[in-house]
Design a protein around this motif. Structure first.
Motif, PDB file in Angstrom:
ATOM      1  N   GLU A   1      18.990  -1.963  -9.825  1.00  0.00           N
ATOM      2  CA  GLU A   1      20.301  -1.338  -9.995  1.00  0.00           C
ATOM      3  C   GLU A   1      20.897  -0.903  -8.662  1.00  0.00           C
ATOM      4  N   GLY A   2      20.527  -1.640  -7.617  1.00  0.00           N
ATOM      5  CA  GLY A   2      21.026  -1.286  -6.299  1.00  0.00           C
ATOM      6  C   GLY A   2      22.537  -1.388  -6.170  1.00  0.00           C
ATOM      7  N   ASN A   3      23.153  -2.291  -6.958  1.00  0.00           N
ATOM      8  CA  ASN A   3      24.604  -2.460  -6.863  1.00  0.00           C
ATOM      9  C   ASN A   3      25.364  -1.683  -7.938  1.00  0.00           C
ATOM     10  N   PHE A   4      24.659  -0.872  -8.729  1.00  0.00           N
ATOM     11  CA  PHE A   4      25.318  -0.076  -9.776  1.00  0.00           C
ATOM     12  C   PHE A   4      26.037   1.122  -9.123  1.00  0.00           C
ATOM     13  N   ASP A   5      27.202   1.474  -9.660  1.00  0.00           N
ATOM     14  CA  ASP A   5      27.921   2.637  -9.124  1.00  0.00           C
ATOM     15  C   ASP A   5      27.644   3.897  -9.953  1.00  0.00           C
ATOM     16  N   TYR A   6      26.611   3.845 -10.783  1.00  0.00           N
ATOM     17  CA  TYR A   6      26.205   5.003 -11.572  1.00  0.00           C
ATOM     18  C   TYR A   6      24.719   4.912 -11.863  1.00  0.00           C
ATOM     19  N   VAL A   7      24.170   6.036 -12.289  1.00  0.00           N
ATOM     20  CA  VAL A   7      22.787   6.087 -12.761  1.00  0.00           C
ATOM     21  C   VAL A   7      22.820   6.476 -14.233  1.00  0.00           C
ATOM     22  N   LYS A   8      22.192   5.678 -15.072  1.00  0.00           N
ATOM     23  CA  LYS A   8      22.126   5.957 -16.502  1.00  0.00           C
ATOM     24  C   LYS A   8      20.750   6.493 -16.845  1.00  0.00           C
ATOM     25  N   ARG A   9      20.749   7.614 -17.573  1.00  0.00           N
ATOM     26  CA  ARG A   9      19.494   8.225 -18.014  1.00  0.00           C
ATOM     27  C   ARG A   9      19.529   8.399 -19.529  1.00  0.00           C
ATOM     28  N   GLU A  10      18.372   8.267 -20.154  1.00  0.00           N
ATOM     29  CA  GLU A  10      18.229   8.611 -21.558  1.00  0.00           C
ATOM     30  C   GLU A  10      17.126   9.649 -21.661  1.00  0.00           C
ATOM     31  N   VAL A  11      17.488  10.808 -22.192  1.00  0.00           N
ATOM     32  CA  VAL A  11      16.553  11.924 -22.249  1.00  0.00           C
ATOM     33  C   VAL A  11      16.514  12.496 -23.655  1.00  0.00           C
ATOM     34  N   MET A  12      15.448  13.218 -23.946  1.00  0.00           N
ATOM     35  CA  MET A  12      15.310  13.938 -25.206  1.00  0.00           C
ATOM     36  C   MET A  12      15.427  15.425 -24.888  1.00  0.00           C
ATOM     37  N   ILE A  13      16.544  16.023 -25.269  1.00  0.00           N
ATOM     38  CA  ILE A  13      16.806  17.416 -24.935  1.00  0.00           C
ATOM     39  C   ILE A  13      16.250  18.315 -26.036  1.00  0.00           C
ATOM     40  N   PRO A  14      15.393  19.272 -25.689  1.00  0.00           N
ATOM     41  CA  PRO A  14      14.788  20.143 -26.713  1.00  0.00           C
ATOM     42  C   PRO A  14      15.761  21.217 -27.187  1.00  0.00           C
ATOM     43  N   MET A  15      15.785  21.431 -28.502  1.00  0.00           N
ATOM     44  CA  MET A  15      16.556  22.510 -29.093  1.00  0.00           C
ATOM     45  C   MET A  15      15.661  23.727 -29.268  1.00  0.00           C
ATOM     46  N   ARG A  16      16.218  24.836 -29.673  1.00  0.00           N
ATOM     47  CA  ARG A  16      15.475  26.102 -29.750  1.00  0.00           C
ATOM     48  C   ARG A  16      14.323  26.066 -30.750  1.00  0.00           C
ATOM     49  N   ASP A  17      14.385  25.131 -31.736  1.00  0.00           N
ATOM     50  CA  ASP A  17      13.292  25.038 -32.719  1.00  0.00           C
ATOM     51  C   ASP A  17      12.314  23.929 -32.383  1.00  0.00           C
ATOM     52  N   GLY A  18      12.454  23.329 -31.195  1.00  0.00           N
ATOM     53  CA  GLY A  18      11.523  22.294 -30.765  1.00  0.00           C
ATOM     54  C   GLY A  18      11.961  20.877 -31.069  1.00  0.00           C
ATOM     55  N   VAL A  19      12.957  20.697 -31.917  1.00  0.00           N
ATOM     56  CA  VAL A  19      13.474  19.355 -32.196  1.00  0.00           C
ATOM     57  C   VAL A  19      14.157  18.810 -30.945  1.00  0.00           C
ATOM     58  N   LYS A  20      13.940  17.523 -30.645  1.00  0.00           N
ATOM     59  CA  LYS A  20      14.521  16.909 -29.455  1.00  0.00           C
ATOM     60  C   LYS A  20      15.627  15.928 -29.861  1.00  0.00           C
ATOM     61  N   LEU A  21      16.721  15.995 -29.132  1.00  0.00           N
ATOM     62  CA  LEU A  21      17.884  15.165 -29.440  1.00  0.00           C
ATOM     63  C   LEU A  21      18.108  14.125 -28.353  1.00  0.00           C
ATOM     64  N   HIS A  22      18.248  12.875 -28.793  1.00  0.00           N
ATOM     65  CA  HIS A  22      18.434  11.752 -27.873  1.00  0.00           C
ATOM     66  C   HIS A  22      19.801  11.852 -27.206  1.00  0.00           C
ATOM     67  N   THR A  23      19.804  11.766 -25.874  1.00  0.00           N
ATOM     68  CA  THR A  23      21.018  11.990 -25.095  1.00  0.00           C
ATOM     69  C   THR A  23      21.138  10.936 -24.012  1.00  0.00           C
ATOM     70  N   VAL A  24      22.318  10.341 -23.898  1.00  0.00           N
ATOM     71  CA  VAL A  24      22.602   9.333 -22.874  1.00  0.00           C
ATOM     72  C   VAL A  24      23.489   9.977 -21.816  1.00  0.00           C
ATOM     73  N   ILE A  25      23.094   9.857 -20.560  1.00  0.00           N
ATOM     74  CA  ILE A  25      23.794  10.503 -19.451  1.00  0.00           C
ATOM     75  C   ILE A  25      24.163   9.445 -18.415  1.00  0.00           C
ATOM     76  N   MET A  26      25.415   9.428 -17.992  1.00  0.00           N
ATOM     77  CA  MET A  26      25.856   8.546 -16.914  1.00  0.00           C
ATOM     78  C   MET A  26      26.373   9.412 -15.776  1.00  0.00           C
ATOM     79  N   VAL A  27      25.714   9.300 -14.620  1.00  0.00           N
ATOM     80  CA  VAL A  27      26.084  10.084 -13.446  1.00  0.00           C
ATOM     81  C   VAL A  27      26.587   9.130 -12.368  1.00  0.00           C
ATOM     82  N   PRO A  28      27.814   9.281 -11.885  1.00  0.00           N
ATOM     83  CA  PRO A  28      28.282   8.439 -10.784  1.00  0.00           C
ATOM     84  C   PRO A  28      27.371   8.578  -9.561  1.00  0.00           C
ATOM     85  N   LYS A  29      27.084   7.465  -8.898  1.00  0.00           N
ATOM     86  CA  LYS A  29      26.232   7.523  -7.710  1.00  0.00           C
ATOM     87  C   LYS A  29      26.911   8.359  -6.626  1.00  0.00           C
ATOM     88  N   GLY A  30      26.109   9.164  -5.970  1.00  0.00           N
ATOM     89  CA  GLY A  30      26.637  10.023  -4.926  1.00  0.00           C
ATOM     90  C   GLY A  30      27.358  11.243  -5.451  1.00  0.00           C
TER      91      GLY A  30
END
Length: 602
Positions: free
Chosen positions: A16-45
């Motif tokens: 992904e050297g030529n990509f202008d963003y970084v894409k992440r997929e994470v499981m974010i924990p909620m207060r009761d321990g359940v994790k929610l699938h989350t897609v994050i796109m961060v512009p490079k730099g």
């Protein structure tokens, strides 16, 4: 060379050297321990960027459908204007859908009488935002939320107890009250075409199937099945908890009242700058944004809440907005609004970049004049002017002589909401609210009242109210009322619009609720009763040379389930012999049937 193992890479890493963003997929924990699938796109730099969050039951991964190295090309069309490198974009699957853990509950009620758990979509939004601002070093710690339809509902839920980092919100066509006038019912009449939505949402964590069809025309499919309940249960709906809850509550009882988001917002007002946005001809959620904004305004919270209504179908704000059915607007109304108003509004509250012009209290398109109107106060009309039904199917602002017009409503031959055939996959669904009504005008079970040709313009600014006096030989019945702009017989600018009957406001009302939405009662056969109900909000100029028409009928099928016209406790389970013809008489005369119009000027 002999291959003995698998050809599947054990740990494939795409360069992904030529990509202008970084894409992440994470499981974010909620207060009761359940994790929610989350897609994050961060512009490079990226550094010091705000976050745009959307929470959805429609597959967060699907918001990034293209494997492109360029952020604008990777996201779906509704996010391209945001994908310019100046926002961190985040999408999250709500509980129990697609990649998220936990149990899915349709429009999960807030913690309280209908939800004994310690979490809801308000706490999940709070916990998600808390994680994002603490774990995305590239952010400036400020978050905006946006989303349409169900995703608009998730925005409203976040507003009930917003995280301190949430600084701006835009619920677009949000589901606010599913019984009164959004997805599930309109004034008690069930929107049975949503049964496909129920199977799509609740038969699988991902995308479920639609209901199988025996025929091409849904008019015939639903008619053959009988009641909505018979249709649903013949297709296995008894297995679906959501269907069982909904069908057990046909009236506006506590089950629905505790889920009315406009009431929740007033009870838990936020100071978050918010745009309540919807389409003029929103075929799915035409109720929510307007009523949420009005409730907040009435309660004194107008300062940070704005109302926007564009010439659009449901969620069209996220797509091209040059046309609506046969009507073409002055440019791309959605792109222009996003770029000139929506994004600058978010930038102001997320970056401190002042807008060139403040967003008005209300910004509402006039489709007839083909331009935006800005209002410091809304509605523009402070009183309602009765347009009375007259003898000989006339309409006038003067009271009428006593009389009546009758028609026979036959459940075996209901009035269609679209010209037939009406297939399941229906390209006309988005624009059915602007369909030329001449396809039903001459039916014997539709009565049409017309004004003379107008000699001056009539400007409407607000919500019309149907005030119909009628008697029926049945003990229940529905009333569909339409306010229509009738074009001149010839229209040189666009010849195909000659004589066009354009609906500008319509809705349906189930007669059993004429006295109480929570406590239905039979209609006394043969006795005149009043059926008074609000129609959708309009900002519209009926021009000289046009006419105003009011149409009245007793069905709008198969969009809405048929009323058997014999009172039964639960229409979902009406039996075949409950469906009976009824003669409906619309009564006019002094103080009788009228449509109350928000006339600002004429």
């Amino acid at each position: 060379m002999v291959q003995t193992g698998t050809d599947i890479a054990t740990d494939w890493q795409q360069p992904e050297g030529n990509f202008d963003y970084v894409k992440r997929e994470v499981m974010i924990p909620m207060r009761d321990g359940v994790k929610l699938h989350t897609v994050i796109m961060v512009p490079k730099g990226a550094h010091d960027l705000p976050i745009l969050l959307e929470r959805t039951p429609y597959n967060a991964s699907g918001f990034v459908p293209n494997n492109s190295p360029h952020m604008k090309d990777a996201v779906w069309s509704g996010n391209r204007d945001w994908a310019d490198g100046s926002y961190i974009l985040v999408w999250q699957d709500i509980r129990g859908k697609y990649g998220s853990e936990g149990d899915y509950v349709m429009t999960r009620p807030p913690m309280g009488p209908l939800n004994p758990e310690k979490t809801d979509d308000t706490t999940d939004a709070y916990d998600t935002i808390d994680w994002l601002v603490k774990n995305l070093d590239q952010s400036n710690g400020r978050v905006g939320m946006i989303g349409s339809s169900y995703d608009g509902w998730t925005v409203t839920m976040a507003l009930l107890d917003p995280h301190p980092a949430l600084k701006v919100a835009a619920p677009e066509s949000p589901m606010v009250d599913g019984w009164m006038g959004d997805d599930w019912f309109h004034y008690g009449a069930f929107r049975q075409v949503n049964l496909d939505y129920f199977t799509g949402q609740t038969t699988a964590a991902g995308s479920g199937p639609s209901v199988p069809r025996e025929g091409y025309d849904d008019y015939s499919n639903f008619l053959k099945a009988g009641s909505a309940g018979a249709y649903a249960e013949a297709h296995g709906f008894k297995q679906l908890p959501w269907w069982n809850r909904l069908s057990a509550h046909p009236a506006y009882d506590a089950f629905w009242q505790y889920q009315a988001v406009d009431r929740m917002l007033v009870a838990n007002p936020s100071k978050i700058p918010t745009i309540w946005l919807q389409g003029f001809w929103d075929q799915e959620d035409i109720y929510g944004a307007v009523h949420a904004w009005e409730a907040l305004k009435k309660a004194g919270y107008e300062e940070n809440n704005h109302l926007v209504i564009g010439p659009w179908w449901h969620s069209q704000i996220n797509r091209e907005g040059r046309t609506m059915g046969p009507f073409t607007w002055n440019g791309d109304t959605t792109a222009n609004f996003r770029r000139n108003w929506l994004i600058p509004f978010f930038n102001q509250h997320l970056r401190g970049t002042k807008m060139d012009e403040p967003l008005p209290t209300a910004m509402i398109y006039d489709p007839a004049e083909d331009h935006w109107d800005h209002f410091a106060d809304w509605p523009g009309a402070k009183t309602l002017t009765p347009l009375y039904l007259q003898a000989d199917k006339g309409l006038a602002f003067q009271q009428a002589a006593a009389g009546e017009d009758s028609y026979v409503s036959d459940p075996a031959k209901p009035v269609p909401y679209l010209s037939r055939p009406i297939p399941q996959e229906n390209d006309r669904w988005r624009t059915w609210l602007v369909q030329d009504q001449r396809f039903v005008t001459d039916r014997q079970d539709v009565v049409s009242y017309r004004t003379p040709v107008l000699t001056k313009a009539v400007k409407l600014e607000g919500a019309p109210v149907a005030d119909i006096f009628a008697r029926t030989t049945g003990t229940d019945g529905d009333f569909v009322v339409k306010v229509i702009d009738v074009y001149p017989p010839t229209y040189p600018d666009q010849p195909e619009l000659g004589g066009y009957q354009l609906p500008i406001a319509m809705d349906i009302f189930r007669g059993r609720y004429r006295n109480s939405f929570a406590d239905p009662s039979p209609i006394p056969a043969g006795e005149v009763q009043e059926y008074k109900f609000r129609l959708p909000t309009v900002n519209y100029t009926v021009k000289p040379g046009h006419r105003i028409m009011v149409q009245i009928q007793s069905s709008l099928f198969p969009l809405y389930d048929r009323n058997p016209q014999k009172y039964v406790d639960n229409i979902f389970y009406a039996k075949p012999d409950d469906y009976r013809k009824a003669t409906v008489s619309i009564v006019h005369g002094p103080g009788r049937s009228a449509v109350l119009l928000p006339v600002a000027r004429e």
